[in-house]
Design a protein around this motif. Structure first.
Motif, PDB file in Angstrom:
ATOM      1  N   HIS A 143      68.517 -32.611 -30.715  1.00  0.00           N
ATOM      2  CA  HIS A 143      68.357 -32.608 -29.262  1.00  0.00           C
ATOM      3  C   HIS A 143      68.128 -34.028 -28.731  1.00  0.00           C
ATOM      4  O   HIS A 143      68.708 -34.410 -27.716  1.00  0.00           O
ATOM      5  N   LEU A 146      71.311 -35.915 -28.593  1.00  0.00           N
ATOM      6  CA  LEU A 146      72.126 -35.528 -27.435  1.00  0.00           C
ATOM      7  C   LEU A 146      71.638 -36.219 -26.169  1.00  0.00           C
ATOM      8  O   LEU A 146      72.447 -36.633 -25.327  1.00  0.00           O
ATOM      9  N   LEU A 147      70.333 -36.370 -26.034  1.00  0.00           N
ATOM     10  CA  LEU A 147      69.789 -37.032 -24.846  1.00  0.00           C
ATOM     11  C   LEU A 147      70.170 -38.514 -24.817  1.00  0.00           C
ATOM     12  O   LEU A 147      70.423 -39.079 -23.742  1.00  0.00           O
ATOM     13  N   GLN A 150      73.719 -38.529 -23.754  1.00  0.00           N
ATOM     14  CA  GLN A 150      73.755 -38.165 -22.338  1.00  0.00           C
ATOM     15  C   GLN A 150      73.565 -39.409 -21.476  1.00  0.00           C
ATOM     16  O   GLN A 150      74.264 -39.603 -20.466  1.00  0.00           O
ATOM     17  N   TRP A 182      77.737 -26.103 -26.132  1.00  0.00           N
ATOM     18  CA  TRP A 182      76.480 -26.475 -25.500  1.00  0.00           C
ATOM     19  C   TRP A 182      76.147 -27.947 -25.713  1.00  0.00           C
ATOM     20  O   TRP A 182      75.470 -28.563 -24.893  1.00  0.00           O
ATOM     21  N   GLU A 183      76.603 -28.513 -26.818  1.00  0.00           N
ATOM     22  CA  GLU A 183      76.424 -29.951 -27.038  1.00  0.00           C
ATOM     23  C   GLU A 183      77.190 -30.741 -25.988  1.00  0.00           C
ATOM     24  O   GLU A 183      76.680 -31.713 -25.412  1.00  0.00           O
ATOM     25  N   LYS A 185      78.118 -29.632 -23.030  1.00  0.00           N
ATOM     26  CA  LYS A 185      77.469 -29.390 -21.741  1.00  0.00           C
ATOM     27  C   LYS A 185      76.246 -30.286 -21.577  1.00  0.00           C
ATOM     28  O   LYS A 185      76.016 -30.844 -20.492  1.00  0.00           O
ATOM     29  N   THR A 186      75.492 -30.465 -22.642  1.00  0.00           N
ATOM     30  CA  THR A 186      74.269 -31.273 -22.570  1.00  0.00           C
ATOM     31  C   THR A 186      74.577 -32.744 -22.327  1.00  0.00           C
ATOM     32  O   THR A 186      73.957 -33.381 -21.466  1.00  0.00           O
ATOM     33  N   GLU A 189      75.515 -33.575 -18.750  1.00  0.00           N
ATOM     34  CA  GLU A 189      74.608 -33.029 -17.738  1.00  0.00           C
ATOM     35  C   GLU A 189      74.322 -33.997 -16.597  1.00  0.00           C
ATOM     36  O   GLU A 189      74.245 -33.598 -15.431  1.00  0.00           O
ATOM     37  N   ASP A 190      74.145 -35.284 -16.887  1.00  0.00           N
ATOM     38  CA  ASP A 190      73.696 -36.233 -15.865  1.00  0.00           C
ATOM     39  C   ASP A 190      74.802 -37.095 -15.278  1.00  0.00           C
ATOM     40  O   ASP A 190      74.554 -37.873 -14.346  1.00  0.00           O
TER      41      ASP A 190
END
Length: 328
Positions: A143, A146-147, A150, A182-183, A185-186, A189-190
């Protein structure tokens, strides 16, 4: 009457005179008739040809453009992008087709070479580019990885806005970032979705998703900028089950249902056509291949024809239903 090549050339020139809007070009710089897709050949499979011949053969085979590789071992090497990309684009467009998309190894705005590629692409009026695939970082959670990505993509989107580009991240089967819907999508996200989205690959989506690929489509369809088309089937190789790449329409990808969903959501993104099955090394991007070039060209024409026929099938089915209902 004018030829398809002349029509594309004139339409592309006219479009170049219009103010740029990423949303205006989300489907295609050149609007195809409703029963046709804007299909670009992935130049990875033509790296045994020079720029001029790549453009000429792509045009002769009926493609509307070329998805040009601008990456290590690609048609254009990143370190030579400032000099070679203008030459490549000019040579391809001289054949009367487009060069609106490139495939790259771009990862970060903090990499000067990545920025060089984006700036060169902007100068050549390229619209779409595909990034490199990210890998999950060691010693931190998935996670948190991923951030981090992102944040990288958000910064790329900000640069894209300045340069009038649209970035794309490809979903890909395997263990890198992006195998899961979902990866994707994450990490998106921004970012401003007008300037960064996904290059949606239905082959990889079905390999990873099985029956749930439709959920992935529903999740990501607002972010689709470009789509990749190719086919596969499961087969045993030396006693082990593997996803084997095959020509379009000969595998397990449900193109009829997929195209129906695209049309349902009024999506008609430009296509990058990939041929990953055995073509004497052309499927791997080799500069030298072990089979006659004509066999490669014939395979490309066959897959292109299959794509357009499959796209038309849904239209034909709808027309048939309207006729049937009319006579009831």
């Amino acid at each position: 009457m004018i030829t398809r090549r002349e029509f594309i050339a004139k339409s592309t020139y006219a479009a170049s005179l219009l103010p740029f809007s990423a949303l205006a070009f989300q489907s295609s710089i050149l609007e195809q008739p409703d029963d046709m897709l804007d299909v670009n050949i992935f130049s990875k499979h033509l790296q045994f040809l020079d720029y001029k011949t790549t453009g000429e053969m792509a045009a002769e085979m009926g493609f509307s453009g070329v998805d040009l590789t601008v990456r290590p071992k690609g048609h254009v090497l990143p370190e030579l992008v400032k000099t070679d990309l203008p030459i490549a684009v000019k040579a391809i467009k001289a054949s009367g087709i487009n060069c609106n998309m490139i495939t790259t190894s771009i990862e970060s705005v903090f990499n000067p070479l990545d920025v060089d590629i984006l700036e060169a692409a902007s100068k050549e009026r390229i619209i779409y580019y595909r990034t490199n695939w990210f890998k999950f970082k060691k010693d931190i959670s998935m996670h948190d990885s991923l951030l981090i990505y992102q944040s990288e993509i958000k910064k790329l989107g900000e640069l894209n806005k300045k340069l009038r580009l649209v970035g794309c991240y490809q979903n890909h089967a395997g263990t890198n970032v992006g195998a899961s819907y979902w990866e994707i999508k994450t990490i998106l996200e921004d970012v401003n979705k007008e300037y960064f989205g996904t290059q949606y690959d239905i082959r990889h989506a079905m390999v990873e998703g099985g029956y749930s690929w439709e959920n992935g489509f529903q999740l990501l369809h607002p972010n689709m900028k470009v789509i990749v088309l190719k086919d596969f089937k499961w087969a045993q190789v030396n006693g082990k089950w593997e996803a084997i790449n095959v020509p379009i329409g000969e595998g397990m990808v449900d193109f009829i249902k997929y195209f129906k969903l695209l049309k349902q959501y009024k999506l008609k993104p430009p296509v990058s056509l990939h041929l990953e099955y055995d073509l004497g090394g052309a499927e791997k991007g080799n500069a030298e291949i072990s089979i006659d070039k004509k066999l490669v060209f014939d395979a490309m024409k066959k897959d292109l024809k299959s794509v357009q026929q499959l796209w038309k099938k849904h239209n034909a089915a709808k027309k048939s239903n309207r006729i049937t209902l009319k006579h009831i």
